[in-house]
Design a protein around this motif. Structure first.
Motif, short mmCIF file in Angstrom:
data_model
loop_
_atom_site.label_atom_id
_atom_site.label_comp_id
_atom_site.label_asym_id
_atom_site.label_seq_id
_atom_site.Cartn_x
_atom_site.Cartn_y
_atom_site.Cartn_z
N GLN A 270 -15.60 54.97 52.42
CA GLN A 270 -14.21 55.07 52.86
C GLN A 270 -13.32 54.92 51.63
O GLN A 270 -13.23 53.86 51.07
N GLY A 271 -12.77 56.04 51.21
CA GLY A 271 -12.09 56.07 49.92
C GLY A 271 -10.94 55.08 49.81
O GLY A 271 -10.28 54.76 50.78
N ILE A 272 -10.73 54.60 48.59
CA ILE A 272 -9.56 53.78 48.31
C ILE A 272 -8.53 54.70 47.68
O ILE A 272 -8.62 55.04 46.50
N LEU A 273 -7.56 55.12 48.46
CA LEU A 273 -6.63 56.16 48.04
C LEU A 273 -5.79 55.75 46.83
O LEU A 273 -5.33 56.59 46.07
N LEU A 274 -5.62 54.44 46.69
CA LEU A 274 -4.79 53.90 45.60
C LEU A 274 -5.20 54.47 44.24
O LEU A 274 -4.37 54.76 43.40
N ILE B 59 -4.09 51.33 36.43
CA ILE B 59 -4.99 50.19 36.62
C ILE B 59 -6.31 50.44 35.88
O ILE B 59 -6.78 49.59 35.13
N PHE C 148 -8.03 48.51 32.52
CA PHE C 148 -9.35 47.90 32.43
C PHE C 148 -10.16 48.51 31.29
O PHE C 148 -10.92 47.80 30.62
N CYS D 141 -0.31 33.68 23.66
CA CYS D 141 -1.38 32.72 23.93
C CYS D 141 -1.17 31.94 25.22
O CYS D 141 -2.09 31.33 25.74
N ARG D 142 0.07 31.93 25.73
CA ARG D 142 0.31 31.20 26.96
C ARG D 142 -0.39 31.89 28.14
O ARG D 142 -0.85 31.25 29.07
N THR D 143 -0.43 33.22 28.08
CA THR D 143 -0.97 33.94 29.23
C THR D 143 -2.32 34.58 28.94
O THR D 143 -2.98 35.04 29.84
N CYS D 144 -2.73 34.62 27.69
CA CYS D 144 -3.93 35.36 27.34
C CYS D 144 -5.00 34.39 26.85
O CYS D 144 -4.68 33.39 26.22
N SER D 145 -6.25 34.67 27.16
CA SER D 145 -7.27 33.73 26.70
C SER D 145 -8.37 34.44 25.92
O SER D 145 -9.51 34.01 25.94
N LYS E 267 -10.17 32.25 23.41
CA LYS E 267 -11.13 31.32 24.02
C LYS E 267 -12.43 32.04 24.33
O LYS E 267 -13.51 31.51 24.15
N ILE E 268 -12.29 33.29 24.81
CA ILE E 268 -13.50 34.03 25.15
C ILE E 268 -14.27 34.38 23.88
O ILE E 268 -15.49 34.30 23.83
N GLN F 206 -16.63 31.66 22.07
CA GLN F 206 -17.90 31.17 22.63
C GLN F 206 -19.05 32.14 22.39
O GLN F 206 -18.82 33.31 22.28
N ARG G 143 -12.46 31.85 31.01
CA ARG G 143 -12.69 30.55 30.38
C ARG G 143 -11.45 29.66 30.47
O ARG G 143 -11.04 29.04 29.50
N ARG G 144 -10.85 29.64 31.64
CA ARG G 144 -9.69 28.78 31.84
C ARG G 144 -10.06 27.66 32.80
O ARG G 144 -11.01 27.81 33.55
N PHE H 216 -2.06 38.50 34.62
CA PHE H 216 -0.86 38.16 33.86
C PHE H 216 -0.95 36.78 33.24
O PHE H 216 -0.06 36.36 32.52
N GLY H 217 -1.99 36.03 33.56
CA GLY H 217 -2.16 34.71 32.93
C GLY H 217 -2.12 33.56 33.91
O GLY H 217 -1.96 32.42 33.53
N ALA I 201 -3.59 52.12 49.62
CA ALA I 201 -5.00 52.48 49.53
C ALA I 201 -5.58 52.87 50.88
O ALA I 201 -6.39 53.78 50.97
#
Lengths: 224, 342
Positions: A168-172, A181, A185, A213-217, A220-221, A224, B77-78, B122-123, B143
């Protein structure tokens, strides 16, 4: 020989026009709704890129620097006209209809003009041709990857072959929103691959500067 | 350790944040608990009315949202912050925004869209430009248009036409169709039903206007949401649709009809008032609410979609940083600026 091949492979991965240079977003988002459309658009653009790169490189010594952009546009437009007429004559009518206005719009595609300005105007015809072909192939592959993912999720098919039965297709994903989107990715995946590569080679990974850096990690990734 | 070495305090545990600084006992989890409490009446009424289909949707949306938040936090990793309850509220709101009987896997896709694309990308909490629950709902609406437009009117009855949908179809059919459909519909609709128990089909959360208003008043009384947003939102819709009705009552439905139908009350009280995605200042909140109202009315009266609340809130969420900039307070003692500087 290796440097000749690197001119070709440059466009495939290291300077991929869609995923690294972020050029030509308009056709990327608009016609990557299925793998077939993406392939048609990619082939047309590759033809224009290779042809215009070759001719511009041949003419680079006679084109005065002040009027080079109009000259490039005229040469590019010639090839776009050729491609448009060829497609109307030989391409499947359905594909032609889907690509529609985006074929004439290759004239203003910034990948084509960008390569003319950045490469063909400074290099010999052979290398320019290779560069055009490489960039075109990179564009086609990136578009087809996008198109395949979108088509798979939207309809369960790739190149109109049923991959997932009773999906069942996701039309989005078929809409321009879906292109944004999926592209996002893909870009995140590119960053992840670069990060992995740095780690393997033991270099410190430098994230893109505009990340916050407040919203992105990503650091951190990558640690490791 | 030698005497000369400077001993620095361990700053890694201090939270440094920008002004304004308030001293308050509020915490994210406390606020979220109160929002859940305010949503309980409408949840209870809908589960009582629709039965299992509603309960299932609400449960899987909520569980899905929490699970996606944990998964994203692990991947990024949060620290995992599900204890603050914000994922719970998003899930509950998403569930209330879907039709009862939505298939479980669609609920889970909605949770993925809401928390994954609407918030964590977005964080995480406090960084999302759009209300996650609405991102989930609009994503699902685009969708799966078929599923998202099949509504239950009772425990076992289905319809594809909510009153707003009929109205929109009639408008697209033309003047005469609209007039006929309007008079037919107005004769069927009972406002008392709407206020207490919606029998006309709609999202889970549109079941009872009264329960929504009760929850909204609780939040306003606790000072968790600002009264300006719901008040001016609803007022704008009333004035706008009222003017349209006065101009041609055969073509447009009366304002009370627009106020009670669709997700207006749910949107005005619980979604437009989201602290993260609405403007900071009072003036800004009023501008935001009026904008939401106008866009909602334009989509309802002239658009091809029957309902415009979620689109309106999304669009105004996008404009929130601009509104904040235009209505930012002046620092005390700052010289007067000439003209509006953006």
């Amino acid at each position: 020989m290796s440097s000749v091949f690197s001119k070709f492979s440059n466009g495939l991965w290291r300077e991929n026009p869609v995923l690294v240079l972020m050029l030509g977003m308009c056709p990327t988002l608009a016609v990557s709704s299925s793998a077939k459309n993406a392939f048609g658009m990619g082939v047309a653009t590759t033809f224009v890129l290779a042809g215009s790169n070759l001719v511009i490189s041949l003419c680079r010594k006679v084109i005065p620097a002040q009027v080079r952009i109009p000259c490039y546009i005229v040469i590019i437009a010639t090839f776009v006209t050729i491609v448009e007429q060829l497609m109307q004559a030989y391409a499947p009518a359905e594909l032609n209809q889907m690509l529609g206005i985006f074929i004439p719009l290759i004239v203003v595609n910034c990948i084509v003009l960008g390569r003319a300005e950045a490469f063909a105007s400074k290099n010999g015809p052979f290398l320019s041709l290779l560069d055009g072909l490489g960039m075109g192939c990179g564009f086609t592959l990136a578009l087809m990857a996008l198109g395949a993912v979108r088509e798979l999720i939207a309809a369960g098919t790739i190149f109109e072959l049923q991959i997932i039965p009773n999906w069942q297709g996701i039309l989005l994903l078929k809409m321009p929103t879906g292109a944004f989107i999926v592209l996002a990715f893909f870009l995140a995946g590119m960053n992840l691959l670069k990060m992995r590569k740095c780690r393997k080679e033991g270099r410190a990974y430098e994230p893109p500067e505009e990340l916050n850096c407040r919203t992105c990690s990503i650091c951190k990734i990558s640690r490791q | 350790m030698s005497e000369n070495e400077i001993r620095m305090p361990d700053t890694s545990r201090l939270i440094v944040s920008s002004s304004p600084h308030f001293h308050t006992t509020d915490s994210v989890s406390k606020i979220m608990l109160w929002v859940i409490a305010a949503l309980l009446p409408v949840t209870a009424v809908s589960v009582w009315h629709y039965g299992l289909p509603a309960l299932e949707v609400i449960f899987f949306c909520t569980a899905g949202c929490v699970a996606v938040e944990v998964l994203c936090a692990r991947l990024m990793r949060r620290p995992i912050e599900i204890n603050d309850g914000s994922a719970l509220v998003t899930g509950l709101l998403l569930g209330l925004n879907l039709p009862p009987g939505t298939p479980i896997w669609i609920c889970l896709v909605g949770a993925l869209l809401a928390i994954g694309l609407g918030k964590m990308v977005f964080g995480g909490i406090g960084c999302n430009p759009f209300n996650p629950a609405i991102v989930g709902r609009v994503g699902l609406l685009i969708a799966f248009p078929q599923t998202m437009n099949t509504w239950m009117t009772g425990p076992d009855a289905y319809t594809t036409a909510t009153p707003l949908k009929m109205l929109s179809d009639a408008h697209l059919a033309g003047q005469e169709g609209a007039t006929n459909a309007m008079s037919e519909m107005l004769s069927q609709v009972s406002y008392g039903d709407w206020l207490l128990l919606n029998q006309h089909g709609g999202s889970i959360g549109e079941i009872s206007a009264l329960a929504l208003i009760l929850g909204g008043i609780l939040l306003i009384a606790l000072n968790i949401i600002r009264w300006q947003i719901p008040f001016f939102y609803i007022l704008t819709v009333a004035v706008f649709t009222g003017l349209a009705w006065l101009s041609d009552s055969s073509l447009y439905a009366p304002p009370q009809y627009h106020l009670l139908s669709g997700g207006l009350l749910l949107g005005a009280f619980f979604m437009a008032t989201d602290m993260v995605t609405s403007p900071v200042s009072r003036t800004g909140a009023i501008v935001f609410a009026i904008g939401c109202g106008i866009i909602t009315c334009v989509i309802r009266l002239w658009g091809s979609y029957p309902e415009g609340v979620s689109f309106a809130i999304l669009i105004m969420n996008a404009l929130t940083p601009l509104i904040d900039r235009m209505t930012a307070g002046k620092p005390f003692g700052a010289p007067k600026k000439k003209g509006l500087k953006l």
